[in-house]
Design a protein around this motif. Structure first.
Motif, short mmCIF file in Angstrom:
data_model
loop_
_atom_site.label_atom_id
_atom_site.label_comp_id
_atom_site.label_asym_id
_atom_site.label_seq_id
_atom_site.Cartn_x
_atom_site.Cartn_y
_atom_site.Cartn_z
N ALA A 96 0.93 -1.22 -0.07
CA ALA A 96 -0.19 -0.04 -0.01
C ALA A 96 0.88 1.23 0.16
CB ALA A 96 -0.82 -0.02 1.32
N VAL A 97 1.81 1.16 0.84
CA VAL A 97 2.85 2.25 0.89
C VAL A 97 3.53 2.59 -0.33
CG1 VAL A 97 5.03 3.19 2.06
CG2 VAL A 97 3.00 2.14 3.49
N PHE A 136 -2.27 6.67 -1.92
CA PHE A 136 -1.91 7.22 -0.64
C PHE A 136 -0.98 8.33 -0.47
CE2 PHE A 136 -3.10 2.58 0.15
CZ PHE A 136 -4.34 2.90 0.25
N ILE A 143 3.73 6.72 3.16
CA ILE A 143 3.84 5.93 4.12
C ILE A 143 2.79 6.02 5.24
CG2 ILE A 143 5.40 5.11 6.28
CD1 ILE A 143 7.83 6.02 4.32
N VAL A 175 -0.15 7.61 5.22
CA VAL A 175 -1.60 7.21 4.59
C VAL A 175 -1.63 5.87 4.22
CG1 VAL A 175 -3.55 7.83 3.00
CG2 VAL A 175 -1.68 9.65 3.73
N GLY A 176 -0.63 5.14 3.74
CA GLY A 176 -0.80 3.88 3.46
C GLY A 176 -0.94 3.05 4.76
N ILE A 177 -0.28 3.38 5.65
CA ILE A 177 -0.09 2.58 6.91
C ILE A 177 -1.28 2.91 7.73
CG2 ILE A 177 0.79 2.38 9.41
CD1 ILE A 177 2.95 1.44 7.75
N SER A 179 -4.34 3.59 6.13
CA SER A 179 -5.47 2.71 5.70
C SER A 179 -5.35 1.52 5.93
CB SER A 179 -5.10 3.02 4.23
OG SER A 179 -5.96 2.25 3.48
#
Lengths: 304, 304, 304, 304
Positions: free
Chosen positions: A247-248, A304, B229, B231-233, B235
């Motif tokens: 995702a990151v 993201f 990083i 926002v991905g984390i 999420s």
């Protein structure tokens, strides 16, 4: 665009060395790690492709998305998620132990093997019918009636899939599975053995990106909800326990399979199919990950 | 917009009944479950708000996002993720046991307590300086120099936080923590006790949504990467083991805290702050979840 | 008999090669693996000995038997086993993870570290008094008023014992420990650092073998029961997760320590003390195990 | 002696209320909790008995001792314990999860279900032959050629034993089981369904107490060693995770089964068989435990 795709393939070709073709069954071990393909299908019907985009490989865990889709169509969200969770996990795809801990009542999510066996069990149909319905749905959403399963891979999976069998019987003992475990596993092994190419994957991705439009034959469906479930789950669980890192770094909801495929969904925009059979230590295509990372950056697709 | 926010609050007020105010320390138990506030801050600087948007509460786990941010600024991505993973987990925020399994070498992610203790340990500074730098960063990104911590809550957390202490010493024994465990925990308890309101949270969210613009004083930073990083984390891990379900139902990268706050980040668009101290069984604000769900639907913010 | 003991030492001397001296703290690493001693004390007061029977070493986990004894004297069976179980375990002596599983409410048994920290916490006495009572009991039952602890080992254990500290705080958070964790650990580290020789161990073993006779100063005690608890627990849990194998091969209820000692109890007959600081992979003296096996066979002591 | 036995039965009859007849299959649920029997067989051939000593019940887990015995006779100690451990466990008889932890390579011991399935798999013989050899051995050592299995119980176990099936396939996937899992489980379910009475159990116990004398037909066997293994394992693992407590309170190496039986071995002295179908929360006969405790005290049989 085709040029960009080719360039991205070449840029990532050296990642073949970071991976290893799955060889737990002989049929998979025969794949050529240098066979790399990519295909992008946008929602206007354009197809962009490069490399070995028409190389066939088995869909493996990417079929879990289809299994979940059909289980949802057949049962609705609530009845499916009574028997499988919506939780990301830091355990590998074939983890079993938590099912035996007293505070755990169902598999973490439908993207690990145990959870996918649950969704397969929930697909309606007796005996062969269950698999035929899954196959029919894949053919429809990939818009490719020639898709079929690889009998050799299926037979190998069936004869070596003892850990999946252990999961099946464990979940039977937990009351999560109705019906005959062997027959459900038979369907599961077949669905994992379905052969696709990168073009097929990109079209399946585009279908989902387009809010699962085109399922009228399946009755009244809340397509928004169906799509959110599929994409939300892919985003948090689709790349096994690498999902959060992915995702990151990529930020495109995706699902991978040990056959070497990755399917990406960019909502309202496109589907992506990538093939590269060498796998990294998480069981994801090593080249495929690199390609998805580059695609995300070049086309600004990171959510993201 | 303010009307919509008020309407959404009223629509979800009955969810108070599905939750319970945290009471593991007396200071938290005094919160009024009917105090509900929401605030949206867009990237043009507009602030929309309703309800008890200026009610102060402790930031608790939402501080984990700030701790991660500062650890990344101070150490870079690679050095931080040597000591903490990027993996979603199906375990609750205060899980410890996996750290003692022989195949596990670090906490799953920086949003569970053990992982957050790691990021706090990585923030530069000796003794009080560590906390002062965290506080200064929050004040800056919330654009509110009056933010401070609640001494009563801090003292209570410190005197009852034995499980966090167990995690700290466990990670010390694993070689993941340099420096004095008690002093790191002291900083961790203080950062959790920082008081904010919904407006502060929305501004912090907006800051991240705006690609973390405004950190020049912190030196050269890859802001795109830092944002991905965070926002991905958020999420995949931000709502504890409810994260995957939340992704499906809300689809807005968010972080919650047991103080009753939820902070949402809609990239390139807005930050959201919600307050409602009654918590559901996952430790998330029950009303806050309902409000986020409605906001996502009304404003079409679902990423998935 | 002294000749037999010497012969058994020589027969097993080569087992030194199968082991390694504990070196997690420097003071332990200085032990000479060739220093091997054995002593048998029968209930008539005869002492048979061979080798380095008067070499001093730290008692380490063998002190867990004394800690349990005093906790039982101070609290009775029921109150002790409210907070620690009577269950053998297939986990190593320093296991922690189960305490964090939701179906586990106390340490498996008093012979693993977590369980021993509980019994130390249950020994009556404030601050130094707790340790002084343990030391006084060891001096009494070994009939050796010169026994004391090694300050260097104690300080090293204290400064590196982070995993024990993690256990202590975990159990504090579970409500199993009253009082200050650091102060209880301080006592625990001291009791582990008590120095004994093989003669001392054999006399402690003989004391237990003689139904714990001689505790009149401690008030009214059911000595039969106390002895059954100590010997039954040693038999099933005393050699860590090797206990069951040891029961098969040796059949003498025993307790080992990472200092290199093993204490054996042959009920109504004798106590045995063995020293050999090289440890096998289970943390038991490699030579000591061989000696106990031979003693058991030669003297027909195997209970099973 | 017969009077003592009767008196002990009556003294413990009220413990029926602390237990519950196993009812996971209907055939077991029909047992009458008031049917209580006890039998002691000494090594001179005397038989003492009281109560419903000739009431038939299924041997269930007590057959694990016979399975281990025959596996040892057929393969020797080393080859058996390559595939199953000698470790007590704090987990229940039907635990599975540890087999899926990366540091675990085999079941903890042969007295939990997974370990017993291993020993059954190691008994020589194809198809029916495996079971026939187990049955023949029980008939021989109980000196009762009429012993047979209960077909109804067997069929019920077979149709509901999904967790055992999960263990079987898990261990197949770990490479611990050769041969067909279903056929091994078939034998396992049959051996658990063998019907015995308290007299049979006492004679099996006496056979072991007499150093397994009388196995000449099975070739050259180290009977001392075989006996130590059986009795040592019973002592540390025979009463499930209650084994250590049982060692303390009773101190007679014993094995229980969910059919309500307990078999005790007092080496060089006697075998004991007890029946009482109401089970406590550990799966041991509640009355049986009381009777064993009283027998141990009255006849001074406690080893510890």
């Amino acid at each position: 665009m085709d040029n960009l795709l080719m360039e991205i393939i070449e840029r990532n070709r050296n990642l073949v060395r970071n991976g290893k073709v799955a060889d737990y069954i002989p049929a998979l071990g025969k794949a050529n790690p240098e066979d790399i393909g990519v295909c992008v299908a946008d929602l206007e019907g354009n197809i962009y492709k490069a490399g070995k985009y028409n190389k066939k490989f088995t869909i493996q865990s990417i079929s879990k998305v289809i299994g979940l889709m059909l289980a949802l169509i057949d049962n609705g969200q609530d009845r499916v998620f009574e028997k499988v969770g919506y939780e990301g996990t830091d355990e590998p795809f074939n983890t079993l132990y938590k099912l035996d801990l007293p505070h755990v009542f169902k598999p973490a999510n439908p993207m690990i093997n145990s959870g996918a066996i649950i969704t397969t069990s929930l697909v309606k149909g007796n005996g062969e019918e269950k698999f035929e319905r899954i196959l029919a749905l894949i053919r429809k959403i990939a818009d490719n009636p020639s898709i079929d399963y690889n009998h050799e891979v299926y037979m190998s999976e069936k004869s070596t899939g003892h850990k999946n069998r252990a999961m099946g019987y464990m979940m039977k003992s937990m009351g999560l599975i109705n019906g005959d475990v062997e027959s459900i596993l038979d369907c599961y092994f077949k669905q994992c053995s379905i052969e696709v190419d990168a073009v097929d994957l990109s079209k399946i991705g585009a279908f989902i990106a387009n809010n699962c439009k085109g399922l009228d034959a399946y009755g009244k469906i809340d397509r928004e909800k169906l799509t959110s479930i599929l994409v939300g789950i892919m985003s948090t669980c689709g790349m096994y326990n690498f999902s959060s890192r992915y995702a990151v770094e990529v930020g495109i909801p995706s699902k991978s399979g040990v056959g070497g495929g990755i399917m990406g969904v960019v909502k309202s925009k496109m589907g992506i199919g990538v093939y590269g059979p060498a796998l990294d230590e998480n069981g994801n295509s090593s080249v495929g990950y690199g390609i998805m990372k580059d695609l995300s950056r070049e086309l600004k697709l990171n959510l993201f």
